[in-house]
Design an enzyme around this catalytic site. Structure first.
Site, PDB file in Angstrom:
ATOM      1  N   SER A 184       0.656  -1.084  -0.137  1.00  0.00           N
ATOM      2  CA  SER A 184      -0.127   0.166   0.003  1.00  0.00           C
ATOM      3  C   SER A 184       0.827   1.241   0.139  1.00  0.00           C
ATOM      4  O   SER A 184       0.152   2.395  -0.257  1.00  0.00           O
ATOM      5  CB  SER A 184      -0.937  -0.068   1.118  1.00  0.00           C
ATOM      6  N   LYS A 216       0.126   3.712  -2.852  1.00  0.00           N
ATOM      7  CA  LYS A 216      -0.933   4.879  -2.539  1.00  0.00           C
ATOM      8  C   LYS A 216      -0.287   5.937  -2.543  1.00  0.00           C
ATOM      9  O   LYS A 216      -1.092   7.171  -2.901  1.00  0.00           O
ATOM     10  CB  LYS A 216      -1.902   4.294  -1.545  1.00  0.00           C
ATOM     11  N   SER A 222      -6.199   2.846   4.641  1.00  0.00           N
ATOM     12  CA  SER A 222      -5.619   2.117   3.459  1.00  0.00           C
ATOM     13  C   SER A 222      -6.846   1.400   2.659  1.00  0.00           C
ATOM     14  O   SER A 222      -6.492   0.315   2.193  1.00  0.00           O
ATOM     15  CB  SER A 222      -4.254   1.033   3.627  1.00  0.00           C
TER      16      SER A 222
END
Length: 439
Positions: free
Chosen positions: A89, A92, A147
């Protein structure tokens, strides 16, 4: 030509092909330079300390890490910073660099069912419901705090779709100089070929922290998120969400930025902290255990602040390509600039960057091409090998004739199991080596 001669000829050719490229290639191509400086492409820990400066912390287990000054861009220490690994993640951050500037915080969007389709199994979710309205600022809190892959997919659909967003993210990575990154999924979910590096993650974090909204979201510890509509009262409720960054609120001066974890990527984390007017960035990828990513980040931040000017730069974080159109703009594909590095030029053409190590995979190399001198060498070696084989075969035939004259004619051997040589270990009866299965 006898089997001995054929073997000698083949062996000569193989030895020539296995020789260093410089001996046969007419125009050898040098390896691409590492983005950010030569030392960042070397193996082992890279650090340059003044006398009396504190040494790096012991016991670091990350497969790749980097410490940098966010303001100057100086890389203070690094270990395999261009090793390409799955991002989880932390990708991101690049998603936010690409999409966050396009929509105002107060923009309201109604979520359609198809926007929540296609989420990977086991995805982290913030809890978005279809056919309900959400403010953009709520969606971004879902991205940074929880997340939430569902929040990423909704924002990606607002941005023109998942595929278009992936295209824009790859373009944004190119503009930032992140030559180790290849995006397949905007949320960082494990996908074949989805890779980045500690160096590139640091570029994404540094770029994002220049945006006040990005900085605000990644520094938020907890928030209320819109929930479902109560069927009895008709009112819409909320529920609390917390930032999954384990250092936020615990490490002094920490201002974000993003953590990640998947089975394939292990733990990944980029942390930024401020102290005495200085901002440091640390990226750590794939340490031995989940919690070590936070422990090792904190240890490296402590070291960076303590070392101060005693840590001389070993590289630099490159600047974003100037005068570039926004990542979302549909610009014609231009030829790579003459000043671009080979890795950046290859990525601009849509190819994976060459020369960058990938965990668990050897670097790919192009086929070797001979020049005129190479073919001359090959011909000479082949003729020599053939002559040697012919002489060896002739001596064996002469030796066999001499033995026959001394011992007389051979009697035929009895038929049965003794006919032919016994099979040696590791060989088939036909004489070929047995293939050994790799573990």
């Amino acid at each position: 030509m006898s089997r001995t001669t054929r073997f000698a000829v083949a062996l000569g050719g193989i030895l020539l092909l296995a020789a260093p490229a410089g001996a046969a290639a007419a125009d050898p191509v040098p390896p691409p330079a590492a983005v950010g400086g030569e030392r960042l492409g070397l193996t082992g820990v890279q650090v340059s300390l003044a006398p009396g400066a504190p040494k790096l912390p012991d016991g670091l287990t990350g497969m790749s890490w980097l410490v940098a000054d966010a303001d100057s861009g100086d890389v203070l220490a690094a270990y395999q910073p261009h090793l390409r690994l799955p991002p989880a993640s932390t990708l991101k951050m690049l998603f936010a660099d690409t999409v966050l500037p396009k929509f105002g915080r107060d923009t309201v969007h109604r979520v359609a069912p198809e926007e929540l389709a296609g989420l990977g199994a086991g995805s982290s979710l913030v809890g978005i419901k279809e056919d309900l309205d959400y403010k953009v600022e709520d969606l971004w809190r879902g991205v940074f705090l929880s997340s939430g892959n569902d929040a990423v997919h909704v924002l990606a659909h607002m941005n023109g779709g998942v595929d278009e967003t992936v295209r824009q993210m790859n373009e944004e990575a190119r503009l930032l100089g992140a030559a180790d990154t290849h995006v397949v999924s905007p949320d960082g979910y494990d996908e074949d070929g989805q890779l980045t590096s500690a160096y590139d993650l640091t570029l994404f974090a540094r770029e994002g922290l220049r945006d006040p909204d990005f900085r605000s979201y990644c520094a938020t510890k907890d928030a209320q998120f819109p929930g479902a509509v109560d069927r009895t009262t008709g009112r819409r409720g909320t529920f609390g969400i917390q930032n999954t960054d384990r250092l936020l609120g615990k490490y002094p001066g920490l201002i974000g930025v993003k953590n990640g974890y998947t089975t394939n990527a292990g733990s990944t984390f980029v942390g930024a902290a401020q102290r005495d007017g200085r901002t440091l960035l640390v990226a750590v990828m794939h340490p031995e255990t989940y919690m070590k990513v936070y422990d090792e980040t904190a240890a490296l931040l402590d070291w960076g602040f303590a070392a101060g000017a005693g840590a001389h730069p070993v590289g630099t974080l490159v600047a974003r390509t100037p005068e570039s159109p926004p990542a979302g703009a549909a610009a014609p594909q231009a030829a790579p600039a003459a000043s671009a590095s080979p890795a950046q030029a290859a990525q601009a053409a849509g190819a994976e960057p060459a020369g960058r190590p990938v965990a668990g995979r050897l670097p790919r190399h192009g086929a070797r091409v001979f020049g005129p001198e190479g073919w001359a060498v090959l011909g000479t070696v082949t003729l020599c090998a053939a002559a040697a084989g012919w002489l060896l075969n002739r001596r064996r035939r002469e030796g066999a004739r001499a033995l026959a004259l001394r011992t007389g004619p051979r009697r035929p051997a009895a038929a049965g199991p003794a006919d032919g040589p016994a099979t040696a270990p590791g060989e088939h009866p036909g004489g070929g080596a047995t293939a050994v299965r790799r573990r």
